[in-house]
Design an enzyme around this catalytic site. Structure first.
Site, PDB file in Angstrom:
ATOM      1  N   TYR A   1      98.400 110.695  30.483  1.00 53.10           N
ATOM      2  CA  TYR A   1      97.242 111.070  29.667  1.00 53.10           C
ATOM      3  C   TYR A   1      97.557 110.883  28.187  1.00 53.10           C
ATOM      4  O   TYR A   1      97.150 111.664  27.333  1.00 53.10           O
ATOM      5  CB  TYR A   1      96.804 112.506  29.943  1.00 53.10           C
TER       6      TYR A   1
ATOM      7  N   ASP B   1      96.881 107.821  36.717  1.00 53.30           N
ATOM      8  CA  ASP B   1      96.790 108.804  35.634  1.00 53.30           C
ATOM      9  C   ASP B   1      98.104 109.552  35.492  1.00 53.30           C
ATOM     10  O   ASP B   1      98.279 110.661  35.995  1.00 53.30           O
ATOM     11  CB  ASP B   1      95.616 109.767  35.852  1.00 53.30           C
TER      12      ASP B   1
ATOM     13  N   HIS C   1      93.428 104.532  42.776  1.00 58.04           N
ATOM     14  CA  HIS C   1      93.108 105.671  41.913  1.00 58.04           C
ATOM     15  C   HIS C   1      91.742 106.276  42.224  1.00 58.04           C
ATOM     16  O   HIS C   1      91.614 107.491  42.394  1.00 58.04           O
ATOM     17  CB  HIS C   1      93.159 105.268  40.443  1.00 58.04           C
TER      18      HIS C   1
ATOM     19  N   HIS D   1      82.859 111.863  39.283  1.00 59.33           N
ATOM     20  CA  HIS D   1      83.132 110.454  39.588  1.00 59.33           C
ATOM     21  C   HIS D   1      82.445 109.989  40.875  1.00 59.33           C
ATOM     22  O   HIS D   1      82.947 109.090  41.557  1.00 59.33           O
ATOM     23  CB  HIS D   1      84.642 110.215  39.682  1.00 59.33           C
TER      24      HIS D   1
ATOM     25  N   HIS E   1      91.947 110.589  40.587  1.00 56.38           N
ATOM     26  CA  HIS E   1      90.747 110.503  39.752  1.00 56.38           C
ATOM     27  C   HIS E   1      89.921 111.786  39.733  1.00 56.38           C
ATOM     28  O   HIS E   1      89.602 112.319  38.682  1.00 56.38           O
ATOM     29  CB  HIS E   1      89.880 109.325  40.195  1.00 56.38           C
ATOM     30  N   VAL E   2      89.529 112.290  40.900  1.00 61.80           N
ATOM     31  CA  VAL E   2      88.803 113.558  40.994  1.00 61.80           C
ATOM     32  C   VAL E   2      89.836 114.684  40.974  1.00 61.80           C
ATOM     33  O   VAL E   2      90.749 114.704  41.798  1.00 61.80           O
ATOM     34  CB  VAL E   2      87.954 113.625  42.277  1.00 61.80           C
ATOM     35  N   HIS E   3      89.664 115.630  40.050  1.00 66.02           N
ATOM     36  CA  HIS E   3      90.664 116.673  39.856  1.00 66.02           C
ATOM     37  C   HIS E   3      90.470 117.808  40.855  1.00 66.02           C
ATOM     38  O   HIS E   3      90.102 118.928  40.517  1.00 66.02           O
ATOM     39  CB  HIS E   3      90.610 117.194  38.416  1.00 66.02           C
TER      40      HIS E   3
ATOM     41  N   ASN F   1      92.513 105.293  35.182  1.00 63.32           N
ATOM     42  CA  ASN F   1      91.707 104.976  33.997  1.00 63.32           C
ATOM     43  C   ASN F   1      92.384 105.416  32.701  1.00 63.32           C
ATOM     44  O   ASN F   1      92.190 104.817  31.639  1.00 63.32           O
ATOM     45  CB  ASN F   1      90.312 105.600  34.108  1.00 63.32           C
TER      46      ASN F   1
END
Length: 434
Positions: free
Chosen positions: A175, A172, A288, A298, A325-327, A205
């Site tokens: 964006y 990522d 990721h 997620h 992936h997980v913020h 993603n």
């Protein structure tokens, strides 16, 4: 006299106030606005560098002019270039967007821990880079899910203050999400850092821009961020490996086939079979989607890849697995098959670079036994591999000064712990399987 507050409500209010005092979730931030500036057609833009095999570096940049040359002049003194390397170029079209000319030029062989001055295509400013050290200690900066918001800028400012040899980004990047000019603005945003230290990235993603008319959903990412996949024997830019001093780093693709019959899985087996742990005692993996995640965001998305690949990574003695992936941020104990295991990998989720969607602040309770530290804050990590047996990991919130360590851990390599001796038979069995 005022109305009496029910006891349960009062307790909830006190609890909420305590939580709020402990941490206030930042609001999602919009993508930064970048002023448009006309530059000469051959002027190098979006300059970034990456490792391209032992003692080699790939210089990448974009020009508006389609006839701009793809060579790089470089040397160890400012303004004096005693070497020149010729490269290649590409471009792509995406619906109504046409990219500039994207250049990739490999320079080298280069000396370790040395400053080189370089110029792209004989035009524009002089840049300088420092090559990674050829021996310990080696330092990495780590943060995923960058985007291009105010929080991204804060993360980059923090990273710029730390001393590191290589930046690791577990997916990522821009964006852009189908809006192609955002790839350009992202390249300009990160250029001050990415032109000076190698950036090693893998896809997330948000790099997948698939639509019915576009066969390759990663064409923007692949065209702009070429990694050393060919140098590592991979057939895809979505997964590859590289080495720095005594560290072997594997970048896996969460969004390409990974089952036991896939090209990625077979490449991974072949790559691991070449690793000599007497020369490269540290083994690090990036992907990721996290395999160990106690956040509701997620949840479970990495289970399939974990089921397929974790036995192989465990048998090979992987020391650390980074994911995005997980913020948020989360660090595990050494773990395998869902349970603490002294011969497993430390899993670190660090998808907290900035993004535009905000933080993932909802965690599952009770906290799993394997989870040691978790927090929904923007930040970055630093991994200093001190020698063949010890590395120091620290995580830094954007809200704090860069020297402040919000989480830290000394990690002992599995090579020095005796775990690899126990795993030799199981690794050979897996690697020899058809």
């Amino acid at each position: 006299m005022g109305r009496k507050i029910p006891d349960l409500v009062l307790v909830l209010c006190i609890f909420s106030a305590a939580v709020a005092a402990d941490y206030v979730r930042p609001q999602p931030r919009k993508t930064l606005d970048f002023p448009w500036e006309r530059k000469p057609s051959s002027y190098p833009q979006q300059v970034h560098i990456s490792l391209a095999g032992d003692r080699y570096m790939r210089i990448s940049w974009v020009t508006d002019g389609k006839s701009s040359p793809s060579y790089v002049e470089y040397g160890t003194s400012p303004g004096r270039y005693d070497s020149t390397a010729q490269g290649e170029s590409t471009s792509y079209s995406y619906l109504f967007y046409s990219s500039g000319k994207i250049h990739h030029t490999v320079i080298g062989p280069l000396e370790g821990n040395t400053v080189y001055f370089y110029r792209c295509g004989g035009e524009g400013p002089e840049f300088q880079l420092r090559t990674p050290r050829a021996e310990f200690p080696v330092a990495f900066a780590v943060a995923g899910d960058l985007g291009q918001t105010g929080w991204t800028k804060s993360t980059l400012d923090h990273v710029d203050q730390c001393k590191y040899d290589v930046y690791l980004l577990p997916g990522d990047l821009s964006y852009a999400d189908y809006i192609q000019h955002r790839w350009d603005t992202f390249g300009e945003l990160v250029q001050p850092l990415a032109s000076a230290r190698p950036w090693m990235v893998t896809q997330g993603n948000h790099e997948d821009e698939s639509i019915p008319l576009i066969k390759d959903g990663f064409q923007s990412y692949n065209a702009r961020w070429k990694m050393p996949y060919e140098e590592s024997g991979s057939s895809s830019n979505l997964y590859y490996s590289f080495e720095v001093a005594g560290i072997h780093v594997i970048m896996l693709g969460s969004y390409t086939d990974y089952d036991e019959y896939s090209e990625q899985y077979n490449w991974l087996k072949a790559d691991l079979s070449k690793v000599d742990r007497s020369k490269t005692p540290w083994l690090i993996v990036l992907t990721h989607v996290p395999w160990y995640n106690s956040n509701y965001a997620h949840q479970g998305e990495g289970d399939g890849m974990m089921q397929t690949m974790e036995p192989l990574l465990y048998a090979a003695g992987v020391d650390i697995v980074f994911a995005g992936h997980v913020h948020a941020y989360e660090r595990s104990k050494r773990v395998n098959s869902g349970n603490p295991d002294p011969c497993g990998a430390v899993h670190i989720t660090i998808g907290d670079g900035g993004n535009r969607e905000g933080l993932a602040h909802s965690y599952k309770y009770p906290q799993p036994e394997w989870s040691v530290f978790r927090e929904a804050s923007f930040g970055h990590g630093e991994l200093e591999v001190v020698n063949s047996s010890h590395a120091f990991w620290s995580w830094h919130r954007n809200d704090d000064d860069e020297p402040v360590r919000s989480d830290q851990l000394w990690i002992t390599s599995l090579k020095s712990s005796g775990c690899l001796t126990q795993k030799q038979h199981s690794l050979r069995k897996i690697l020899m399987a058809p």
